[in-house]
Design an enzyme around this catalytic site. Sequence first.
Site, PDB file in Angstrom:
ATOM      1  N   GLY A 254      -1.764   6.510   4.867  1.00  0.00           N
ATOM      2  CA  GLY A 254      -1.632   7.935   5.160  1.00  0.00           C
ATOM      3  C   GLY A 254      -2.044   8.742   3.944  1.00  0.00           C
ATOM      4  N   LYS A 255      -2.089  10.026   4.063  1.00  0.00           N
ATOM      5  CA  LYS A 255      -2.369  10.897   2.908  1.00  0.00           C
ATOM      6  C   LYS A 255      -1.952  12.306   3.270  1.00  0.00           C
ATOM      7  CE  LYS A 255      -4.263  10.447  -1.197  1.00  0.00           C
ATOM      8  NZ  LYS A 255      -4.291   9.221  -2.031  1.00  0.00           N
ATOM      9  N   GLY A 256      -1.652  13.114   2.241  1.00  0.00           N
ATOM     10  CA  GLY A 256      -1.279  14.491   2.507  1.00  0.00           C
ATOM     11  C   GLY A 256      -1.715  15.392   1.383  1.00  0.00           C
TER      12      GLY A 256
END
Length: 417
Positions: free
Chosen positions: A109-111
Site C-alpha cells: 500500500g502507499k499513502g
Amino acid sequence: MPDKADERVSIGQTALSQFNHAAEVMKLDEEFRVLLSIPFREVRVEVPLRKDDGSLVVYQGYRVQFNGARGPFKGGIRYHPHVDMDEVTGLAALMAWKTALIDIPFGGGKGGVNVDPRDHTIYEIERLTRKFISRIGRVLGPYRDIPAPDMNTNAQVMAWIMDEYSSRQGFSLAAVTGKPLALGGSAGREAATGRGVVFCFAEVARLEGWDVAGMSAAIQGFGNVGSYAALFLSELGVRVAAISDVSGAYYSKKGVDIQKALDHVAASGGLEGFTGADKITNEELLALDVDVLVPAALGGVINRKTAHDMKARILLEAANAPVTSIGEKILDEKDVYVIPDVLANAGGVTVSYFEWVQNIQQFDWEEKRVNDELKKIMTRATQEVHTLAKDKKIAMRTAAFIIAIERVAMAEKLRGI
Ligand code: NAD
C-alpha cells in the site's frame, strides 16, 4: 526533474510498465495479468488544515491498497506537493512486489498528502497528520493496513498516527511502524533502509567479484535513506564523492567526510552551508564520473536527458521509481548495471516487519538481532534475484518482478477469487 518529453511518464505508468514487461517475459496468465495490475482499493480524502494564523488551507490525501493477498497492506506515507493518485498507486504497486520479493507476510500500500511540509510549523503538521488519519482510519489497522515513514515523514509523524488511530480503536502499537524507540519503535529501524541498500550492494559486488574498496559513488538525497546509505557505503570503503539535498549538491574528489555532513545536518537541518565540499548542481551530480550512482530522493530523476548524461556504470536504486521508462531503455543500451528499487530499498519494510512482530509479541529485540536478521533477508533476496537474472539472461528488475509476481499470484490462487 524530468525533461519535457518524459514528463508524461508517471510513477504509476512506470510501475505498470515494469509489471507488464515481467508478465510478458514470464508468460503470466492473462487473468492474473489483469487481476494484478489493478489496485484493490483507492481512497482519496479532503484534508483541511487550520493554520496557526487562523487561515485555512485544504489538501488532498490518498491511501492506495494495491494487493493484500499475502498479508495486511504495508507502505509509507509521503508528504510532498507532487503526491497524487497516480504516484501513490505506482508506489503501492511497488510495495506489493517488494514485500513479496523479500518474502515477508504483507501486501503493498502507499499513502500521502500533497503538502510541502516546509510551508508549515510542526503544530500544523501534527494537526494535518491527525486530520488525515481520522479520515482514512477506517481502512487502517494492524491486520488491515499498516503505514510507515516515507519522504518528509518521520518517527514523530508515526507517533501521531499511532496516537490518533489508538484514540479510536484502543492502544495499538502495531497499527504503524517507524515509530520512535520510546513508543514501540524498533532498534535499527531508522537506519534500516540505508543499511539494507548497502547489504544488497555488498552482496551483488561479492557475486560479481567487484572490489568495492576501490569504488566511488554519488548520492542524490541526504535524508533518511541517502544519509545512512552514504555512511554505510563509506564504511564499506567506497569513496562517496558527492552528496546532495534540496539545497544543492556537494562534491569532493577525494571523498566527502560523511560524519561531518551528518553533524552539519544535525546542527542545521540540511546540507545548506556545508563547507566540507564544493557546491555543484543536482544535475551535475547525476552526471558525475563515478562508479555508482545512488538516487535516494524523488522518483523519475533518471529520465531521457539524465540517463544520456549519466557516466556511472552502476545504478543503485535507493529511491522508489527513480528511473522513467525512457530512462530505463537508455540505461539498457548503455549497459548500466541496475540494482532495482524493489530489492535495494527493501530494508526499511523488512525492519518495519520486525517492528510489527515485536509490537504484537510485546517483546523487544536488540539492535544486533535486527541487523543480523535484516542482513539475512537482504542477502537471500539479492542472491535469488541475481541467480534468476543470470539464468534467464534478464535484467535484475525483471527477475525481481518475476519472483514477486509468482508469489502474489500463488497466494491469490490459493485464497480463491
Ligand atoms: P527524506 O524526506 O528523509 O529525504 C529526502 C531527501 O531528498 C532530503 O535530503 C531532500 O532534501 C532530498 N531532496 C528532495 N528533493 C530533491 C531534489 N530535487 N534534489 C536533490 N535532493 C532532493 O526521505 P527518505 O525517507 O529518505 O526517502 C527517500 C526515497 O527513498 C524516496 O523515494 C522514498 O520513497 C524511498 N524509500 C524510503 C524508505 C524509508 O524507510 N524512509 C524506504 C524505502 C524507500
